[in-house]
Design a protein around this motif. Structure first.
Motif, PDB file in Angstrom:
ATOM      1  N   ILE A 231     -14.187   1.172   1.015  1.00  0.00           N
ATOM      2  CA  ILE A 231     -13.308   1.337   2.178  1.00  0.00           C
ATOM      3  C   ILE A 231     -11.851   1.245   1.726  1.00  0.00           C
ATOM      4  O   ILE A 231     -11.455   0.271   1.072  1.00  0.00           O
ATOM      5  N   ILE A 232     -11.087   2.257   2.058  1.00  0.00           N
ATOM      6  CA  ILE A 232      -9.678   2.285   1.636  1.00  0.00           C
ATOM      7  C   ILE A 232      -8.762   2.054   2.846  1.00  0.00           C
ATOM      8  O   ILE A 232      -9.176   2.247   3.988  1.00  0.00           O
ATOM      9  N   PRO A 233      -7.531   1.636   2.625  1.00  0.00           N
ATOM     10  CA  PRO A 233      -6.601   1.417   3.742  1.00  0.00           C
ATOM     11  C   PRO A 233      -6.310   2.722   4.494  1.00  0.00           C
ATOM     12  O   PRO A 233      -6.144   3.775   3.867  1.00  0.00           O
ATOM     13  N   GLY A 234      -6.238   2.614   5.816  1.00  0.00           N
ATOM     14  CA  GLY A 234      -6.000   3.793   6.655  1.00  0.00           C
ATOM     15  C   GLY A 234      -4.685   4.498   6.345  1.00  0.00           C
ATOM     16  O   GLY A 234      -4.557   5.713   6.518  1.00  0.00           O
ATOM     17  N   PHE A 235      -3.685   3.752   5.894  1.00  0.00           N
ATOM     18  CA  PHE A 235      -2.383   4.380   5.631  1.00  0.00           C
ATOM     19  C   PHE A 235      -2.433   5.387   4.476  1.00  0.00           C
ATOM     20  O   PHE A 235      -1.542   6.210   4.333  1.00  0.00           O
ATOM     21  N   VAL A 236      -3.473   5.294   3.631  1.00  0.00           N
ATOM     22  CA  VAL A 236      -3.558   6.262   2.538  1.00  0.00           C
ATOM     23  C   VAL A 236      -4.793   7.158   2.707  1.00  0.00           C
ATOM     24  O   VAL A 236      -5.448   7.513   1.729  1.00  0.00           O
ATOM     25  N   SER A 237      -5.064   7.533   3.946  1.00  0.00           N
ATOM     26  CA  SER A 237      -6.226   8.397   4.208  1.00  0.00           C
ATOM     27  C   SER A 237      -6.179   9.657   3.339  1.00  0.00           C
ATOM     28  O   SER A 237      -7.201  10.189   2.939  1.00  0.00           O
ATOM     29  N   GLN A 238      -4.958  10.102   3.036  1.00  0.00           N
ATOM     30  CA  GLN A 238      -4.822  11.358   2.280  1.00  0.00           C
ATOM     31  C   GLN A 238      -5.399  11.297   0.864  1.00  0.00           C
ATOM     32  O   GLN A 238      -5.634  12.328   0.261  1.00  0.00           O
ATOM     33  N   ILE A 239      -5.661  10.095   0.344  1.00  0.00           N
ATOM     34  CA  ILE A 239      -6.185  10.021  -1.029  1.00  0.00           C
ATOM     35  C   ILE A 239      -7.711  10.069  -1.061  1.00  0.00           C
ATOM     36  O   ILE A 239      -8.322  10.076  -2.134  1.00  0.00           O
ATOM     37  N   SER A 240      -8.376  10.090   0.110  1.00  0.00           N
ATOM     38  CA  SER A 240      -9.835   9.922   0.103  1.00  0.00           C
ATOM     39  C   SER A 240     -10.530  11.036  -0.674  1.00  0.00           C
ATOM     40  O   SER A 240     -11.479  10.775  -1.414  1.00  0.00           O
ATOM     41  N   GLY A 241     -10.060  12.290  -0.539  1.00  0.00           N
ATOM     42  CA  GLY A 241     -10.665  13.410  -1.263  1.00  0.00           C
ATOM     43  C   GLY A 241     -10.600  13.209  -2.765  1.00  0.00           C
ATOM     44  O   GLY A 241     -11.608  13.287  -3.469  1.00  0.00           O
ATOM     45  N   ASP A 242      -9.399  12.897  -3.228  1.00  0.00           N
ATOM     46  CA  ASP A 242      -9.186  12.677  -4.659  1.00  0.00           C
ATOM     47  C   ASP A 242     -10.041  11.551  -5.194  1.00  0.00           C
ATOM     48  O   ASP A 242     -10.574  11.635  -6.295  1.00  0.00           O
TER      49      ASP A 242
ATOM     50  N   GLY B 222      -5.949   8.286  -5.816  1.00  0.00           N
ATOM     51  CA  GLY B 222      -7.357   8.429  -6.190  1.00  0.00           C
ATOM     52  C   GLY B 222      -7.628   8.130  -7.651  1.00  0.00           C
ATOM     53  O   GLY B 222      -8.488   7.311  -8.001  1.00  0.00           O
ATOM     54  N   GLU B 223      -6.848   8.762  -8.488  1.00  0.00           N
ATOM     55  CA  GLU B 223      -7.085   8.648  -9.917  1.00  0.00           C
ATOM     56  C   GLU B 223      -6.908   7.216 -10.437  1.00  0.00           C
ATOM     57  O   GLU B 223      -7.750   6.694 -11.163  1.00  0.00           O
ATOM     58  N   THR B 224      -5.820   6.571 -10.042  1.00  0.00           N
ATOM     59  CA  THR B 224      -5.552   5.225 -10.565  1.00  0.00           C
ATOM     60  C   THR B 224      -6.579   4.214 -10.038  1.00  0.00           C
ATOM     61  O   THR B 224      -6.999   3.316 -10.767  1.00  0.00           O
ATOM     62  N   ILE B 225      -6.997   4.398  -8.777  1.00  0.00           N
ATOM     63  CA  ILE B 225      -7.982   3.465  -8.224  1.00  0.00           C
ATOM     64  C   ILE B 225      -9.316   3.634  -8.959  1.00  0.00           C
ATOM     65  O   ILE B 225      -9.949   2.653  -9.367  1.00  0.00           O
ATOM     66  N   ALA B 226      -9.719   4.899  -9.171  1.00  0.00           N
ATOM     67  CA  ALA B 226     -10.993   5.160  -9.854  1.00  0.00           C
ATOM     68  C   ALA B 226     -10.968   4.583 -11.265  1.00  0.00           C
ATOM     69  O   ALA B 226     -11.925   3.953 -11.721  1.00  0.00           O
ATOM     70  N   LYS B 227      -9.853   4.757 -11.918  1.00  0.00           N
ATOM     71  CA  LYS B 227      -9.720   4.257 -13.281  1.00  0.00           C
ATOM     72  C   LYS B 227      -9.874   2.732 -13.316  1.00  0.00           C
ATOM     73  O   LYS B 227     -10.569   2.180 -14.168  1.00  0.00           O
ATOM     74  N   PHE B 228      -9.246   2.095 -12.353  1.00  0.00           N
ATOM     75  CA  PHE B 228      -9.322   0.636 -12.292  1.00  0.00           C
ATOM     76  C   PHE B 228     -10.766   0.178 -12.068  1.00  0.00           C
ATOM     77  O   PHE B 228     -11.243  -0.769 -12.700  1.00  0.00           O
ATOM     78  N   ILE B 229     -11.467   0.893 -11.179  1.00  0.00           N
ATOM     79  CA  ILE B 229     -12.853   0.530 -10.877  1.00  0.00           C
ATOM     80  C   ILE B 229     -13.736   0.677 -12.117  1.00  0.00           C
ATOM     81  O   ILE B 229     -14.631  -0.135 -12.355  1.00  0.00           O
ATOM     82  N   LYS B 230     -13.423   1.695 -12.918  1.00  0.00           N
ATOM     83  CA  LYS B 230     -14.180   1.873 -14.167  1.00  0.00           C
ATOM     84  C   LYS B 230     -13.865   0.741 -15.137  1.00  0.00           C
ATOM     85  O   LYS B 230     -14.767   0.149 -15.730  1.00  0.00           O
ATOM     86  N   THR B 231     -12.585   0.395 -15.301  1.00  0.00           N
ATOM     87  CA  THR B 231     -12.210  -0.664 -16.269  1.00  0.00           C
ATOM     88  C   THR B 231     -12.859  -1.999 -15.929  1.00  0.00           C
ATOM     89  O   THR B 231     -13.186  -2.764 -16.832  1.00  0.00           O
ATOM     90  N   ILE B 232     -12.969  -2.309 -14.643  1.00  0.00           N
ATOM     91  CA  ILE B 232     -13.539  -3.619 -14.321  1.00  0.00           C
ATOM     92  C   ILE B 232     -15.059  -3.562 -14.227  1.00  0.00           C
ATOM     93  O   ILE B 232     -15.696  -4.544 -13.843  1.00  0.00           O
ATOM     94  N   ASN B 233     -15.659  -2.405 -14.565  1.00  0.00           N
ATOM     95  CA  ASN B 233     -17.120  -2.267 -14.552  1.00  0.00           C
ATOM     96  C   ASN B 233     -17.746  -2.556 -13.199  1.00  0.00           C
ATOM     97  O   ASN B 233     -18.816  -3.148 -13.118  1.00  0.00           O
ATOM     98  N   LEU B 234     -17.088  -2.172 -12.149  1.00  0.00           N
ATOM     99  CA  LEU B 234     -17.607  -2.474 -10.815  1.00  0.00           C
ATOM    100  C   LEU B 234     -18.982  -1.845 -10.600  1.00  0.00           C
ATOM    101  O   LEU B 234     -19.863  -2.433  -9.972  1.00  0.00           O
TER     102      LEU B 234
ATOM    103  N   VAL C 241       0.814  -1.212   0.000  1.00  0.00           N
ATOM    104  CA  VAL C 241       0.000   0.000   0.000  1.00  0.00           C
ATOM    105  C   VAL C 241       0.856   1.274   0.000  1.00  0.00           C
ATOM    106  O   VAL C 241       0.742   2.122  -0.892  1.00  0.00           O
ATOM    107  N   LEU C 242       1.737   1.381   0.989  1.00  0.00           N
ATOM    108  CA  LEU C 242       2.508   2.628   1.099  1.00  0.00           C
ATOM    109  C   LEU C 242       3.555   2.755  -0.010  1.00  0.00           C
ATOM    110  O   LEU C 242       3.836   3.841  -0.499  1.00  0.00           O
ATOM    111  N   THR C 243       4.151   1.620  -0.365  1.00  0.00           N
ATOM    112  CA  THR C 243       5.140   1.658  -1.434  1.00  0.00           C
ATOM    113  C   THR C 243       4.472   2.128  -2.732  1.00  0.00           C
ATOM    114  O   THR C 243       4.985   3.002  -3.432  1.00  0.00           O
ATOM    115  N   ALA C 244       3.308   1.537  -3.023  1.00  0.00           N
ATOM    116  CA  ALA C 244       2.601   1.891  -4.252  1.00  0.00           C
ATOM    117  C   ALA C 244       2.134   3.347  -4.201  1.00  0.00           C
ATOM    118  O   ALA C 244       2.193   4.062  -5.199  1.00  0.00           O
ATOM    119  N   TRP C 245       1.697   3.775  -3.028  1.00  0.00           N
ATOM    120  CA  TRP C 245       1.262   5.163  -2.902  1.00  0.00           C
ATOM    121  C   TRP C 245       2.453   6.096  -3.163  1.00  0.00           C
ATOM    122  O   TRP C 245       2.349   7.045  -3.945  1.00  0.00           O
TER     123      TRP C 245
END
Ligand code: B12
Ligand code: SF4
Lengths: 325, 445
Positions: B404-415, B382-394, B371-375
């Motif tokens: 629900i997102i991991p607590g270590f990346v709380s800073q991405i919640s707005g994005d 935010g952007e990459t996660i949203a894009k992935f969710i769109k591609t898989i037609n969730l 999580v943190l390494t990737a962040w």
């Protein structure tokens, strides 16, 4: 049958770094310790020198983390709340060769203790033990700077090992180390180039090389240890091949990292395959420490008394009576 | 050492007879160099050519197998440091059974060790071998122990018995099981014959390089190729040194007598000391370590270290990026999001299971990073996660709009909220182990 031992001659040498200061040197420690000086890979006595054996430090706290495992609390009882007494116990009973004072409680989200409070705790520990100290901070830059500046000042002349600075936050603390004669840890996140870069930045501000120890960032067993292991081997190989900006002794944190992970805390009844939790904690830390030791660690900060005893005895055995001070 | 096409050509008959299927010796030589043909396809090759080419195609460290059904494979390494490429064959872990322990203890131990399997990051980890040491005055118990292992286990066997006749009787029980014989004194013809007759590998022991090399040459010339080296030393530091020298001689100096996997039996009083030694030797070239004690905690730690050190440094262990169902999720079940680093995935999916709810776990493609390494690398924002969710037609698969997102990346919640209109982003706990209490506090059950 004839056989010739294939030796590899290195041009590089790890810088020798001393920690602590005796009264003659302007401090109050009964002795100083020295790490580094190697001219070959770890334990390669056949092709180089290892004038100093790796050392084991133990850690005391200004605030007990809620992850601190009960298996360790059993060893310390109430003493865990009293950094001075805990330090004494670590040195006298468990053989710690240095004491690290971890000031995590000064982090704004973890207690927000003041710089003055931190300074008091460090002074207490200085008075309780005569071994050299490591002062360990955190990554909240502003607060850490304030705390470390203060701590450096009240321990002026003691040549503590101040841990740590990062690429985006090194100037204030490095300046304090120069002003009050301390040694410094440079920490980078498991990356050879970043490690080298930070050491270059420091030497560019005329920071004395014999006052630098590098922390390649420890991943615990099961949580990235293989990355730390290989980065350390690469750093040490580069250093021995003559890269002076890599030629510093290395510090690792098997204790802190191991006792954060689930495997050192989860009860056996929930995970029967994982075995006894008390033993598991010790083994987890020993495995982390031993693998990093063979990768080039010079200074290990450890937690579990049984792990400390085991690794220290092993290091002494591996040095076969050689070196060590 | 690889030979060039020209080197090989010099060894061929140069008659261009074409019997090998290509028109000229030169063309055949080129095929050999590219490993697209085998020398046996030329019926006229000289003995010299066979010997030279045979030696050149051998790996610098021989691969040795121990065991029958799922043999342990050791050796065949090509580098000194894992970062240079990878270590190919992980250290085998052998557990010692001493015949003096008595039949009932031994039987229980064998069952216990055979049953011990632990899963970590989707892989099953277990010890590999039994080392049967005969230290009882009774002969029969040695054979009995071997039978017990054969009956109860599929693991390979190493035999350690100083009496020739007893060992022979034992080896005969294991004729085609690819057992190994641990020889603690200088090898003689009769032991070599025994290994040959019963198809066993031989572990040769010495404290001196010269003597070890001499023993290897003798064994090899007498026709036993499956050899392991047991160089003994008085402490772990020297052991690392000697292991390094053996590996370096084989890889860098092409010193053939040391081109074999390494074996070490750890003889220390305390379990802790044994463990520390095993951990160090596992990193430094030991192909098999034999332990005299075990418990679950010890095995779990050692097997985890082995899994870590022997992964390929070029590819983190990862899982496929996609939506994973946990339990039996319905379209209303909540959505959790994490990365496709195997370790992260297995921890998180395990804890959601522990919490007792059913859920959709969205595993984003972070190229196997945590999580943190990737962040920190900009791969889990935010952007990459949203894009992935769109591609898989969730959004077509679920009706819930809670993620629900991991607590270590709380800073991405707005994005993330901005990039995923209509969704409520919930910042979860930092540690996965707190997911069960998170689930309770959010009343998701
Ligand atoms: C090993 C490691 C690496 C490895 C990569 C390992 C991998 N495959 O990802 C390597 C060496 C490659 C690496 C590289 C980098 N790293 Co790194 N790395 C680590 C280390 C030591 C361990 C990471 C790990 O494996 N954690 C274990 C996994 C399981 O944790 P996790 O994914 O976070 O999952 C946990 C929680 O997040 C939670 N969780 C996960 N998903 C979910 C989902 C929900 C819903 C919930 C509720 C919870 C939850 O559960 C898990 C268990 O509790 C950490 C420091 C540390 N000790 O943690 C630094 C760390 C993550 N790295 C860091 C950095 C900066 C980097 C680099 C940018 C540095 C560089 N070299 O440039 C690079 C980035 C990579 C790149 N440029 O491509 C920083 C991040 C800083 C920050 N706070 O943002 C860290 C924290 C180190 C530090 N203190 O500086 N790293
Ligand atoms: S069979 Fe042998 S001798 Fe004949 S062409 Fe092929 S390589 Fe040459």
């Amino acid at each position: 049958m004839n056989f010739e031992i294939p030796k590899e001659v290195n041009t590089g040498k790890i810088i020798e770094v001393s920690i602590g200061a005796t009264p003659e040197q302007g401090g109050t420690r009964s002795h100083t310790v020295t790490i580094g000086g190697s001219t070959a890979l770890p334990f390669h006595f056949f092709e180089g020198e290892h004038p100093h054996r790796p050392l084991i430090a133990m850690e005391v706290f200004d605030k007990i983390s809620n992850k601190y495992p009960s298996s360790l609390l059993d060893y310390y009882g109430d003493v865990i709340q009293k950094p001075g007494e805990m330090a004494q116990k670590c040195v006298d009973e468990y053989g710690a060769e240095l004491i690290s004072v971890r000031l995590e409680g000064t982090h704004p989200e973890k207690g927000n203790k003041s710089a003055d409070e931190a300074a008091e705790i460090v002074k207490q520990v200085l008075e309780s033990v005569s071994v050299p100290l490591i002062i360990t901070g955190h990554s909240h830059y502003d607060k850490n700077n304030e705390v470390m500046k203060k701590v450096c000042e009240v321990t002026a002349g003691e040549n503590c090992l101040i841990s740590y600075v990062e690429k985006d936050n090194y100037k204030t603390i490095a300046a304090a180390c120069i002003a009050y004669s301390h040694t410094l840890v440079t920490q980078t996140p498991i990356d050879v180039n970043l490690a080298k870069q930070l050491n270059i930045l420091l030497t560019e501000m005329s920071f004395p090389p014999e006052k630098i120890v590098m922390d390649p960032l420890t991943g615990a067993l099961g949580y990235g240890i293989e990355y730390t292991y290989s980065i350390m081997e690469r750093i040490r190989n580069d250093a021995l091949a003559g890269d002076k900006m890599m030629a510093f002794p290395m510090l690792v944190n098997p204790g802190y990292e191991s006792f954060r992970v689930k495997e050192t805390r989860a009860p056996e009844q929930d995970y029967p395959d994982w075995g006894n939790v008390e033993l598991r904690g010790a083994y987890w830390e020993i495995a982390t420490a031993m693998s990093l030791l063979v990768a080039g660690a010079d200074l290990l900060i450890m937690y579990h008394p049984q792990a400390v005893a085991t690794v220290k005895k092993k290091v002494e055995e591996m040095f076969d009576g050689r070196g060590g001070d | 050492m690889a030979l060039s096409g020209l080197d090989i050509f010099k060894l061929l008959p140069k008659t261009n007879c074409g019997d090998c299927g290509v028109p000229t010796c030169m063309a055949f030589a080129m095929k050999l160099a590219q490993k697209k043909a085998e020398l046996s396809e030329c019926p006229h090759a000289s003995e010299e050519a066979k010997a030279t080419l045979g030696a050149a195609s051998e790996p610098p460290i021989r691969l040795v197998k121990i065991g029958k059904d799922h043999p342990l494979e050791v050796g065949s390494e090509t580098v000194m440091f894992r970062h240079e490429k990878t270590f190919f064959h992980q250290t085998g872990i052998a557990i010692q059974l001493r015949t003096s322990e008595g039949e009932s203890t031994l039987e229980q131990k064998i069952r216990e060790i055979e049953e011990y399997k632990v899963e970590r990051v989707g892989e099953q980890l277990e010890p590999d071998l039994f080392l049967i040491t005969h230290d009882s005055p009774e002969k029969d118990i040695f054979l009995k122990t071997i039978e017990l292992v054969i009956e109860n286990s599929t693991k390979g066997i190493i035999l350690d018995c100083a009496e020739y006749e007893t060992l022979k009787a034992g080896a005969s029980l294991l004729k085609d099981s690819h057992a190994s014989i641990l020889l603690k004194k200088t090898v003689t013809d009769e032991w070599i014959d025994l290994a040959k007759n019963y198809n066993c590998s031989l572990i040769l022991t010495s404290e001196s390089y010269e003597d070890l090399a001499t023993q290897v040459e003798k064994t090899k010339q007498a026709g036993v190729q499956n050899i392991l080296l047991n160089i003994t030393s008085k402490n772990t530091g020297l052991q690392i040194q000697q292991n390094t020298i053996l590996r370096r001689s084989a890889l860098k100096k092409a010193f053939k007598p040391f081109g074999y996997p390494l074996f070490n039996q750890i003889n220390t009083e305390s379990e802790f000391d044994m463990f520390a030694t095993a951990a160090a030797l596992l990193c430094k070239y030991e192909s098999i370590v034999a332990l005299h004690e075990y418990n679950r905690a010890l095995l779990y730690a050692l097997l985890t270290l082995r899994q870590n050190i022997y992964t390929d440094p070029q590819k983190p262990i990862q899982v496929d990026p996609k939506v994973y169902p946990i339990g039996e999720p319905t379209p209303e079940s909540p959505v959790f999001v994490t990365t496709n680093f195997s370790l992260t995935y297995f921890i998180v999916s395990g804890e959601i299971e522990n919490s007792g709810i059913s859920a959709h776990l969205v595993v984003c493609d972070t190229e196997g990073q945590s999580v943190l390494t990737a962040w920190a690398a900009g791969k889990f924002v935010g952007e990459t996660i949203a894009k992935f969710i769109k591609t898989i037609n969730l959004e077509q698969q679920v009706t819930t709009r809670k993620i629900i997102i991991p607590g270590f990346v709380s800073q991405i919640s707005g994005d993330l909220e901005e990039s995923l209109p209509g969704w409520e982003v919930i910042v979860g706990s930092q540690e996965a182990s707190d997911i069960p209490s998170l689930v309770k506090s959010l009343s998701l059950t």
